[in-house]
Design an enzyme around this catalytic site. Structure first.
Site, short mmCIF file in Angstrom:
data_model
loop_
_atom_site.label_atom_id
_atom_site.label_comp_id
_atom_site.label_asym_id
_atom_site.label_seq_id
_atom_site.Cartn_x
_atom_site.Cartn_y
_atom_site.Cartn_z
N SER A 125 0.82 -1.22 0.00
CA SER A 125 0.00 0.00 0.00
C SER A 125 0.85 1.27 0.00
O SER A 125 1.82 1.39 0.75
CB SER A 125 -0.92 0.03 1.22
OG SER A 125 -1.61 1.27 1.24
N SER A 127 -0.64 4.13 0.64
CA SER A 127 -1.40 5.12 1.42
C SER A 127 -0.58 5.78 2.53
O SER A 127 -0.68 7.01 2.71
CB SER A 127 -2.66 4.49 2.00
OG SER A 127 -3.53 4.15 0.95
N LYS A 185 -13.91 -3.76 1.78
CA LYS A 185 -14.80 -2.61 1.54
C LYS A 185 -16.27 -2.94 1.82
O LYS A 185 -17.03 -2.08 2.25
CB LYS A 185 -14.63 -2.11 0.10
CG LYS A 185 -13.27 -1.45 -0.13
CD LYS A 185 -13.16 -0.90 -1.54
CE LYS A 185 -11.73 -0.45 -1.81
NZ LYS A 185 -11.56 0.05 -3.18
N ASP A 243 -13.75 6.30 -4.20
CA ASP A 243 -13.11 5.71 -5.39
C ASP A 243 -13.56 6.43 -6.67
O ASP A 243 -12.75 6.75 -7.54
CB ASP A 243 -13.45 4.22 -5.51
CG ASP A 243 -12.53 3.36 -4.64
OD1 ASP A 243 -11.47 3.86 -4.22
OD2 ASP A 243 -12.88 2.19 -4.38
N GLY A 261 -15.46 -4.81 -15.84
CA GLY A 261 -15.45 -5.34 -14.48
C GLY A 261 -16.66 -4.80 -13.73
O GLY A 261 -17.06 -3.65 -13.94
N GLY A 270 -16.85 -5.33 -10.22
CA GLY A 270 -16.46 -5.57 -8.83
C GLY A 270 -16.55 -4.30 -8.01
O GLY A 270 -17.23 -3.34 -8.38
P1 NDP Z 1 -12.89 -6.99 -7.29
O1 NDP Z 1 -12.23 -8.26 -6.91
O2 NDP Z 1 -13.99 -6.45 -6.48
O3 NDP Z 1 -13.47 -7.14 -8.79
C1 NDP Z 1 -12.67 -7.65 -9.81
C2 NDP Z 1 -13.41 -7.64 -11.12
O4 NDP Z 1 -12.53 -8.12 -12.13
C3 NDP Z 1 -14.62 -8.56 -11.14
O5 NDP Z 1 -15.63 -7.93 -11.91
C4 NDP Z 1 -14.09 -9.79 -11.88
O6 NDP Z 1 -15.10 -10.46 -12.62
C5 NDP Z 1 -13.16 -9.15 -12.88
N1 NDP Z 1 -12.11 -10.03 -13.40
C6 NDP Z 1 -11.14 -10.66 -12.70
N2 NDP Z 1 -10.32 -11.32 -13.55
C7 NDP Z 1 -10.78 -11.08 -14.81
C8 NDP Z 1 -10.34 -11.47 -16.10
N3 NDP Z 1 -9.26 -12.23 -16.29
N4 NDP Z 1 -11.05 -11.04 -17.18
C9 NDP Z 1 -12.14 -10.24 -17.00
N5 NDP Z 1 -12.61 -9.85 -15.80
C10 NDP Z 1 -11.92 -10.26 -14.71
O7 NDP Z 1 -11.69 -5.93 -7.43
P2 NDP Z 1 -11.78 -4.34 -7.32
O8 NDP Z 1 -12.97 -3.91 -8.08
O9 NDP Z 1 -11.62 -3.93 -5.91
O10 NDP Z 1 -10.44 -3.90 -8.07
C11 NDP Z 1 -10.36 -3.97 -9.48
C12 NDP Z 1 -9.06 -3.33 -9.93
O11 NDP Z 1 -9.05 -1.95 -9.61
C13 NDP Z 1 -7.81 -3.92 -9.30
O12 NDP Z 1 -6.79 -3.93 -10.27
C14 NDP Z 1 -7.47 -2.92 -8.21
O13 NDP Z 1 -6.10 -2.91 -7.91
C15 NDP Z 1 -7.87 -1.62 -8.89
N6 NDP Z 1 -8.23 -0.55 -7.95
C16 NDP Z 1 -7.53 0.64 -8.04
C17 NDP Z 1 -7.83 1.69 -7.23
C18 NDP Z 1 -7.06 2.95 -7.36
O14 NDP Z 1 -7.19 3.82 -6.48
N7 NDP Z 1 -6.27 3.12 -8.40
C19 NDP Z 1 -8.91 1.61 -6.22
C20 NDP Z 1 -9.62 0.32 -6.23
C21 NDP Z 1 -9.26 -0.70 -7.06
P3 NDP Z 1 -16.01 -11.62 -11.93
O15 NDP Z 1 -16.26 -11.22 -10.53
O16 NDP Z 1 -17.22 -11.59 -12.78
O17 NDP Z 1 -15.18 -12.83 -12.03
#
Ligand code: NDP
Length: 273
Positions: A15, A17, A66, A102, A127, A129
């Site tokens: 991190s 942060s 979160k 975010d 995505g 997520g």
């Molecule tokens: P989550 O685990 O909540 O969600 C991940 C998402 O990615 C899900 O929708 C998942 O799909 C999808 N996914 C995973 N692998 C694949 C793949 N190979 N192909 C397609 N879709 C895929 O993660 P977060 O939403 O918390 O984080 C997502 C990204 O954002 C990360 O890289 C994280 O580091 C980054 N991030 C950056 C921040 C910043 O401040 N810059 C803040 C928050 C996050 P499914 O669930 O349908 O499998």
């Protein structure tokens, strides 16, 4: 020792942060101590209770906590409520309040730092997520012509699209449905890049694309950014600016003063090569 703040997540060693908030504190002359707490899968509540009991004033919350943080806090901001997730907590006069910065961080980075207007643009957000949950409303608030949310599981994308439908034109789909589609702005909010993977996107999405934005940060040219570059997209960015901007929002919420982010972004940026 100043007022106590921390980030909680797992893993947490990576991190940025603590570095970011310490720099903000220095530049705004605020007396704070900011640490990192590594939570195990089960002990978010116990660790957060202990942090508050020790006088903690605020927490940033990162993966995977979160959603747990949303359940933990007594009061949610409207943004946190819509996202169903909390990435910042304030402990104030016995009250525990949850926020989600975010989306503000992402949009501020795109619009202010990268000078990328979203108004009237066709935007792909990949995505469904936590990061997308926290961001899609802020993107819609910028007035795009259409926002498309794509996920491996179409139901996840459709759920978010229906939540956003009151705010603008938003569709949910799976990646197959992106064939022959193209977008002005393509945002990768999947976690694929953390494992060096590429979401299953067709090349068409980058036709005429103005910017490819990767939420993951510090990884250099991810497979997603490389694909965009190889297909002629000239404006590429990772999520380092989003990280700094959401941190600045937290800091302002806690301390009542918004720090400048430029020096911090410059100091933690990893070249995209
Ligand atoms: P989550 O685990 O909540 O969600 C991940 C998402 O990615 C899900 O929708 C998942 O799909 C999808 N996914 C995973 N692998 C694949 C793949 N190979 N192909 C397609 N879709 C895929 O993660 P977060 O939403 O918390 O984080 C997502 C990204 O954002 C990360 O890289 C994280 O580091 C980054 N991030 C950056 C921040 C910043 O401040 N810059 C803040 C928050 C996050 P499914 O669930 O349908 O499998």
């Amino acid at each position: 020792m100043g007022d106590l703040y921390a980030v909680i997540g797992n893993p947490i060693k990576q991190s940025k942060s603590p570095v970011i908030h310490s720099a903000f504190a220095k530049s705004t002359h605020q007396n704070i101590t900011y640490t990192a707490i590594e939570g195990g899968a089960e002990d978010f509540v116990a660790l957060t209770n202990a942090f508050q009991a020790a006088g903690g004033r605020g927490l940033n919350v990162t993966a995977p906590f979160k959603i747990e943080a949303y359940a933990y806090v007594a009061a949610h901001s409207p943004r946190a409520e819509l996202a169903g997730a909390v990435n910042a907590i304030k402990f104030q006069d016995e009250q525990v309040i949850g926020e989600n910065f975010d989306g503000l961080g992402l949009v501020r980075d795109l619009v202010c730092n990268l000078q990328q207007s979203l108004r009237g643009k066709r935007i792909l957000l990949m995505g469904a997520g936590g990061a997308t949950r926290g961001s899609f409303q802020q993107i819609l608030a910028e007035g795009p012509s259409e926002l498309v949310i794509a996920d491996l599981f179409v139901e996840s994308a459709l759920t978010l699209a229906s939540l956003g439908s009151r705010m603008g034109s938003v569709q949910g789909c799976d990646f197959d449905a992106l064939r022959n589609e193209h977008f002005d702005v393509v945002i990768n909010a999947t976690s694929a890049s953390l494992r060096g993977e590429l979401p299953p996107v067709p090349a068409s999405i980058f036709k005429g694309c103005e910017i490819a934005y990767e939420l993951a940060y510090g990884l250099g040219l991810t497979p997603f950014l490389k694909m965009a570059r190889d297909l002629g997209v000239t404006k590429l960015a990772d999520g380092v600016g989003m990280l700094a901007e959401q941190a600045a929002e937290s800091f302002a919420w806690w301390r009542g003063i918004r720090p400048d982010t430029k020096a911090v972004i410059d100091s933690i940026t990893v070249p995209l090569s």
